[in-house]
Scaffold this active site. Sequence first.
Site, PDB file in Angstrom:
ATOM      1  N   ASP A 127       0.880  -1.160   0.000  1.00 45.12           N
ATOM      2  CA  ASP A 127       0.000   0.000   0.000  1.00 45.12           C
ATOM      3  C   ASP A 127       0.923   1.216   0.000  1.00 45.12           C
ATOM      4  O   ASP A 127       1.723   1.395   0.924  1.00 45.12           O
ATOM      5  CB  ASP A 127      -0.857  -0.039   1.270  1.00 45.12           C
ATOM      6  CG  ASP A 127      -1.775   1.160   1.403  1.00 45.12           C
ATOM      7  OD1 ASP A 127      -1.545   2.191   0.737  1.00 45.12           O
ATOM      8  OD2 ASP A 127      -2.724   1.058   2.196  1.00 45.12           O
ATOM      9  N   ASN A 180      -6.626  13.511 -10.081  1.00 43.50           N
ATOM     10  CA  ASN A 180      -7.472  13.998 -11.176  1.00 43.50           C
ATOM     11  C   ASN A 180      -7.185  15.483 -11.398  1.00 43.50           C
ATOM     12  O   ASN A 180      -6.536  16.125 -10.573  1.00 43.50           O
ATOM     13  CB  ASN A 180      -8.952  13.728 -10.877  1.00 43.50           C
ATOM     14  CG  ASN A 180      -9.344  14.227  -9.494  1.00 43.50           C
ATOM     15  OD1 ASN A 180      -9.116  15.391  -9.168  1.00 43.50           O
ATOM     16  ND2 ASN A 180      -9.903  13.366  -8.672  1.00 43.50           N
ATOM     17  N   VAL A 221      -6.231   5.123  -5.368  1.00 49.65           N
ATOM     18  CA  VAL A 221      -5.015   5.493  -4.642  1.00 49.65           C
ATOM     19  C   VAL A 221      -5.088   6.942  -4.156  1.00 49.65           C
ATOM     20  O   VAL A 221      -4.565   7.290  -3.089  1.00 49.65           O
ATOM     21  CB  VAL A 221      -3.759   5.194  -5.511  1.00 49.65           C
ATOM     22  CG1 VAL A 221      -3.600   6.165  -6.651  1.00 49.65           C
ATOM     23  CG2 VAL A 221      -2.518   5.143  -4.645  1.00 49.65           C
ATOM     24  N   ASP A 222      -5.743   7.779  -4.920  1.00 40.24           N
ATOM     25  CA  ASP A 222      -5.909   9.197  -4.567  1.00 40.24           C
ATOM     26  C   ASP A 222      -6.640   9.336  -3.227  1.00 40.24           C
ATOM     27  O   ASP A 222      -6.178  10.045  -2.317  1.00 40.24           O
ATOM     28  CB  ASP A 222      -6.716   9.855  -5.705  1.00 40.24           C
ATOM     29  CG  ASP A 222      -6.658  11.372  -5.687  1.00 40.24           C
ATOM     30  OD1 ASP A 222      -5.915  11.930  -4.867  1.00 40.24           O
ATOM     31  OD2 ASP A 222      -7.372  11.987  -6.501  1.00 40.24           O
ATOM     32  N   THR A 282      -4.000   3.053 -14.392  1.00 35.47           N
ATOM     33  CA  THR A 282      -4.367   1.639 -14.601  1.00 35.47           C
ATOM     34  C   THR A 282      -5.548   1.174 -13.755  1.00 35.47           C
ATOM     35  O   THR A 282      -5.892  -0.006 -13.766  1.00 35.47           O
ATOM     36  CB  THR A 282      -3.173   0.698 -14.335  1.00 35.47           C
ATOM     37  OG1 THR A 282      -2.816   0.795 -12.941  1.00 35.47           O
ATOM     38  CG2 THR A 282      -1.982   1.041 -15.192  1.00 35.47           C
TER      39      THR A 282
HETATM   40  P1  ADP Z   1      -6.388   6.099 -12.106  1.00 33.05           P
HETATM   41  O1  ADP Z   1      -7.618   6.967 -11.965  1.00 33.05           O
HETATM   42  O2  ADP Z   1      -5.152   6.897 -12.523  1.00 33.05           O
HETATM   43  O3  ADP Z   1      -6.620   4.899 -12.941  1.00 33.05           O
HETATM   44  P2  ADP Z   1      -6.618   4.531  -9.602  1.00 33.05           P
HETATM   45  O4  ADP Z   1      -6.393   5.033  -8.219  1.00 33.05           O
HETATM   46  O5  ADP Z   1      -8.004   4.118  -9.968  1.00 33.05           O
HETATM   47  O6  ADP Z   1      -6.038   5.677 -10.588  1.00 33.05           O
HETATM   48  O7  ADP Z   1      -5.637   3.321  -9.874  1.00 33.05           O
HETATM   49  C1  ADP Z   1      -4.270   3.455 -10.124  1.00 33.05           C
HETATM   50  C2  ADP Z   1      -3.537   2.230  -9.617  1.00 33.05           C
HETATM   51  O8  ADP Z   1      -3.321   2.353  -8.205  1.00 33.05           O
HETATM   52  C3  ADP Z   1      -4.275   0.905  -9.804  1.00 33.05           C
HETATM   53  O9  ADP Z   1      -3.365  -0.049 -10.325  1.00 33.05           O
HETATM   54  C4  ADP Z   1      -4.711   0.517  -8.390  1.00 33.05           C
HETATM   55  O10 ADP Z   1      -4.759  -0.882  -8.205  1.00 33.05           O
HETATM   56  C5  ADP Z   1      -3.599   1.124  -7.573  1.00 33.05           C
HETATM   57  N1  ADP Z   1      -3.896   1.418  -6.157  1.00 33.05           N
HETATM   58  C6  ADP Z   1      -5.088   1.672  -5.555  1.00 33.05           C
HETATM   59  N2  ADP Z   1      -4.923   1.906  -4.243  1.00 33.05           N
HETATM   60  C7  ADP Z   1      -3.578   1.807  -3.995  1.00 33.05           C
HETATM   61  C8  ADP Z   1      -2.748   1.924  -2.836  1.00 33.05           C
HETATM   62  N3  ADP Z   1      -3.265   2.221  -1.635  1.00 33.05           N
HETATM   63  N4  ADP Z   1      -1.416   1.735  -2.969  1.00 33.05           N
HETATM   64  C9  ADP Z   1      -0.868   1.447  -4.174  1.00 33.05           C
HETATM   65  N5  ADP Z   1      -1.582   1.325  -5.304  1.00 33.05           N
HETATM   66  C10 ADP Z   1      -2.923   1.498  -5.216  1.00 33.05           C
END
Ligand code: ADP
Length: 165
Positions: free
Chosen positions: A8, A22, A31-32, A116
């Site tokens: 994470d 965004n 992740v945001d 992704t």
């Molecule tokens: P985007 O809108 O750019 O696609 P997302 O947050 O939906 O961004 O996903 C981007 C990547 O981050 C995905 O591969 C997702 O599995 C990953 N992700 C989500 N939460 C976490 C986290 N806490 N730590 C690391 N990677 C994460």
Amino acid sequence: MIKVIRADITGLSCDVIVNAANQALRGGGGVDGAIHRAAGPKLLEACRKIGGCPTGEARITPGFKLAAKWVIHTVGPVWHGGDHGEAALLASCYRNSLELALHQGARTVAFPGISTGVYGYPKEQACRIALGIMREYEDRFDGIICCCFSDEDKRIYDETLSATD
Ligand code: ADP
């Protein structure tokens, strides 16, 4: 050195973690959302002051309650089939983030897989772009970390990294 880990990203204590933000820089899902929750409300305040960020560019804030010193917010392209400049925009995200990290004097930077998740960029293609730019910069950092959120994502990064050794 480029390192692939499964973790994470909010728990990493490196100089910079990169956020898949965004354009409004207002937090969101994925992740945001996780980064904003872990950093605390001051992160949103700092993002509000910046105002926003166009796709392909990057902006920096402190990490506040995170173990990481800084957060670099970059806005990946939404996948629209691949012929809308997605690859160039995704490469710009990695390049601009690494340039900003260098400018800040960062020695270690961790990236999630920008675009992704909700933005739908095919994972293998995104991984090749990410690693291509990271290779250009790896000598200027102690570590560039690919922070994968699933075993499947880690497998893609490990395989792509060893195929391009
Ligand atoms: P985007 O809108 O750019 O696609 P997302 O947050 O939906 O961004 O996903 C981007 C990547 O981050 C995905 O591969 C997702 O599995 C990953 N992700 C989500 N939460 C976490 C986290 N806490 N730590 C690391 N990677 C994460």
